[in-house]
Design a protein around this motif. Structure first.
Motif, short mmCIF file in Angstrom:
data_model
loop_
_atom_site.label_atom_id
_atom_site.label_comp_id
_atom_site.label_asym_id
_atom_site.label_seq_id
_atom_site.Cartn_x
_atom_site.Cartn_y
_atom_site.Cartn_z
N SER A 80 0.81 -1.21 0.00
CA SER A 80 0.00 0.00 0.00
C SER A 80 0.85 1.27 0.00
CB SER A 80 -0.94 0.01 1.21
OG SER A 80 -0.21 -0.01 2.42
N LYS A 81 2.11 1.17 0.48
CA LYS A 81 2.99 2.34 0.53
C LYS A 81 3.61 2.66 -0.83
CE LYS A 81 3.11 3.41 5.05
NZ LYS A 81 2.88 4.76 5.61
N ILE A 82 4.01 1.62 -1.57
CA ILE A 82 4.73 1.86 -2.83
C ILE A 82 3.83 1.75 -4.06
CG2 ILE A 82 6.95 1.16 -1.83
CD1 ILE A 82 6.73 -1.47 -3.30
N THR A 83 2.57 1.33 -3.86
CA THR A 83 1.59 1.33 -4.95
C THR A 83 0.35 2.07 -4.46
OG1 THR A 83 0.38 -0.68 -4.35
CG2 THR A 83 2.43 -0.97 -5.59
N GLU A 84 -0.64 2.19 -5.34
CA GLU A 84 -1.89 2.82 -4.95
C GLU A 84 -2.93 1.79 -4.53
OE1 GLU A 84 -3.06 5.25 -8.20
OE2 GLU A 84 -1.39 6.65 -7.98
N THR A 85 -2.48 0.55 -4.33
CA THR A 85 -3.39 -0.53 -3.95
C THR A 85 -3.50 -0.60 -2.43
OG1 THR A 85 -2.70 -1.78 -5.89
CG2 THR A 85 -3.83 -3.00 -4.17
N LYS A 86 -4.69 -0.85 -1.93
CA LYS A 86 -4.90 -1.00 -0.50
C LYS A 86 -5.13 -2.47 -0.18
CE LYS A 86 -4.57 3.39 0.14
NZ LYS A 86 -3.32 3.92 0.70
N THR A 98 -5.28 -14.18 -0.11
CA THR A 98 -5.18 -14.40 -1.55
C THR A 98 -4.14 -13.44 -2.11
OG1 THR A 98 -6.45 -14.52 -3.60
CG2 THR A 98 -7.01 -12.75 -2.08
N ALA A 99 -3.87 -13.54 -3.42
CA ALA A 99 -2.86 -12.67 -4.03
C ALA A 99 -3.47 -11.30 -4.33
CB ALA A 99 -2.35 -13.30 -5.33
N ILE A 100 -2.85 -10.25 -3.80
CA ILE A 100 -3.34 -8.88 -4.00
C ILE A 100 -2.43 -8.17 -5.00
CG2 ILE A 100 -3.98 -6.71 -2.89
CD1 ILE A 100 -5.54 -9.08 -1.80
N PRO A 101 -2.93 -7.83 -6.21
CA PRO A 101 -2.08 -7.16 -7.20
C PRO A 101 -2.07 -5.64 -7.04
CG PRO A 101 -4.17 -7.75 -8.20
CD PRO A 101 -4.25 -8.17 -6.76
N GLY A 102 -0.94 -5.03 -7.34
CA GLY A 102 -0.80 -3.59 -7.36
C GLY A 102 0.15 -3.19 -8.47
N VAL A 103 0.30 -1.90 -8.72
CA VAL A 103 1.17 -1.42 -9.80
C VAL A 103 2.13 -0.37 -9.25
CG1 VAL A 103 1.29 -0.27 -12.03
CG2 VAL A 103 -0.54 -1.89 -11.58
N ILE A 104 3.43 -0.56 -9.50
CA ILE A 104 4.44 0.43 -9.16
C ILE A 104 4.73 1.23 -10.43
CG2 ILE A 104 6.79 0.83 -8.32
CD1 ILE A 104 6.65 -1.96 -7.01
N ASN A 105 4.45 2.52 -10.42
CA ASN A 105 4.76 3.38 -11.57
C ASN A 105 6.13 4.01 -11.37
OD1 ASN A 105 2.24 3.25 -13.15
ND2 ASN A 105 1.34 4.09 -11.29
N TYR A 106 7.06 3.70 -12.29
CA TYR A 106 8.43 4.18 -12.14
C TYR A 106 8.91 4.75 -13.47
CZ TYR A 106 13.35 4.27 -10.69
OH TYR A 106 14.63 4.67 -10.36
N HIS A 107 8.93 6.07 -13.59
CA HIS A 107 9.41 6.76 -14.79
C HIS A 107 8.83 6.19 -16.07
CE1 HIS A 107 12.05 8.97 -12.24
NE2 HIS A 107 12.86 7.96 -11.97
N GLY A 108 7.53 6.00 -16.08
CA GLY A 108 6.86 5.52 -17.28
C GLY A 108 6.70 4.02 -17.36
N ALA A 109 7.37 3.25 -16.50
CA ALA A 109 7.24 1.79 -16.49
C ALA A 109 6.16 1.38 -15.50
CB ALA A 109 8.56 1.15 -16.12
N GLU A 110 5.42 0.34 -15.86
CA GLU A 110 4.41 -0.22 -14.95
C GLU A 110 4.87 -1.58 -14.49
OE1 GLU A 110 0.58 -0.26 -16.79
OE2 GLU A 110 0.31 1.90 -16.61
N ILE A 111 5.17 -1.68 -13.19
CA ILE A 111 5.68 -2.92 -12.60
C ILE A 111 4.58 -3.52 -11.74
CG2 ILE A 111 7.46 -3.93 -11.13
CD1 ILE A 111 9.14 -1.36 -11.78
N GLN A 112 4.15 -4.73 -12.10
CA GLN A 112 3.10 -5.38 -11.32
C GLN A 112 3.69 -5.92 -10.02
OE1 GLN A 112 1.55 -9.23 -12.64
NE2 GLN A 112 -0.54 -8.47 -12.35
#
Length: 365
Positions: A80-86, A98-112
């Protein structure tokens, strides 16, 4: 006798056996049997998860990072700190089921980023949904092993052992061994090493016989161990980069903090106090080995707002595939500005290797 009992018997026999020159063949065969039984143990038998729930998360973005750790080490808080997922956070264990997915946005890259349920001891034997957890871990480009800095040092060793038992090798290169099964002709053994410290031709023959392999070509190009050779035979091992993330550093002494920070592949953080989280994301990017490449249309300025994300050691052909799968078929040449160009612009072909921050203009037929 079940598989678990067979595994336990082999482990007990290995513990009783003294390690010396006389017993190395016997131990090598025991290791081969142990690896075979563990592989059988992890094969899923039935589908038990409900529709729309569980671990089968579609891989998306430019790369995948998974969080693995014991319960209540702070994985959900970190997500929740490094992505916008709660992800659900609580002070009791097994909050995440269960598996909770989130997205790390880093200089235009989307890291799941995937927050997996807490691993317990015995996960490699299927306990605590261990099979599903490690199955997802095998799909990761980088594993974040989240550890509690305030607890014993055994956490790291226990988690590493659980992952090793299911065929995940952390921060290790793939053994330089060529192994190819053929239809006939027996076993052909060759090595480019002057001497092999841990195994020889007799050991190779015994292990292959135990796996019922009677026709194969074997070429050993490095001084490997018996475990390395068994990994190559099984062929399902995953060699994954791993970052050891120590959370809750606000609860330990400065001496202990400095000791942890100096360990290889390690990042120390505190989710509670937001310490070192930006550096952690930078390290994740470094470990992923991704490059940003920018495109340029003829007669126009480069578009620096939308980067193409490619892997390290990527060529112009890989860049073409990232843009459109048929672009390489109509490729004529490319103009490159940046670190990989000898002069700007440099006219190159499909085999030219790109570098971080390159600008590429592709000309088609």
């Amino acid at each position: 006798m079940g598989i678990l009992e067979k595994i336990k018997d082999i482990e007990e026999e290995m513990a009783r056996t003294q390690k010396n020159k006389a017993t190395e063949y016997h131990l090598g065969l025991l290791k081969a049997k142990l690896a075979k039984y563990r592989a059988q143990l992890l094969e899923p038998t039935t589908k038990s998860s409900k529709p729309g729930e569980g671990f089968d998360v579609l891989k998306s973005g430019d790369a995948r990072v998974v969080f693995i750790g014991f319960p209540s080490v702070g994985k959900s808080t970190l997500l929740s700190k490094i992505t916008e997922t709660k992800s659900e956070v609580a002070s009791y264990e097994f909050t995440t089921l269960t598996a909770i997915p989130g997205v790390i946005n880093y200089h235009g890259a989307e890291i799941q980023a995937l927050d997996l349920p807490g691993i317990i001891q015995g996960a490699s034997q299927g306990k605590g949904r261990g099979r599903q957890v490690v199955a997802v871990a095998k799909t990761a480009d980088v594993i974040l092993m989240v550890l509690d800095a305030t607890k014993s040092r055994e956490q790291k060793a226990q988690l590493t052992a659980e992952l090793e038992a299911v065929g995940i090798r952390l921060n290790r290169p793939k053994p330089d061994i060529v192994f190819k099964i053929k239809k006939g002709g027996g076993i052909t053994f060759n090595t480019t090493c002057k001497s092999l410290t841990y195994m020889d031709e007799k050991m190779v023959m015994n292990i292959l016989r135990d796996y019922k392999i009677h026709n194969a070509d074997v070429m050993i190009r490095e001084d490997c161990t018996v475990d390395d050779f068994i990994d190559v035979i099984i062929g399902t091992r995953k060699y994954v980069k791993c970052l050891y993330v120590y959370n809750k550093i606000d609860g330990i002494s400065m001496e202990e903090l400095e000791r942890l920070a100096r360990e290889p592949h390690t990042v120390v953080i505190s989710c509670e106090m937001n310490l070192n989280l930006e550096y952690l994301v930078d390290r994740i990017w470094e470990e992923l080995g991704l490059l940003r490449v920018y495109t340029k249309r003829k007669g126009k300025a480069p578009d620096f707002s939308d980067a193409l994300i490619v892997r390290e050691a990527s060529s112009i052909e890989n860049v073409c595939h990232s843009i459109h799968r048929t672009l390489a078929e109509h490729f004529r040449y490319a103009l490159v500005w940046g670190a990989s160009a000898k002069h700007s612009p440099q006219r190159v072909g499909l085999t030219h290797m790109v570098a971080e921050g390159d600008v590429v203009s592709i000309v088609t037929k």
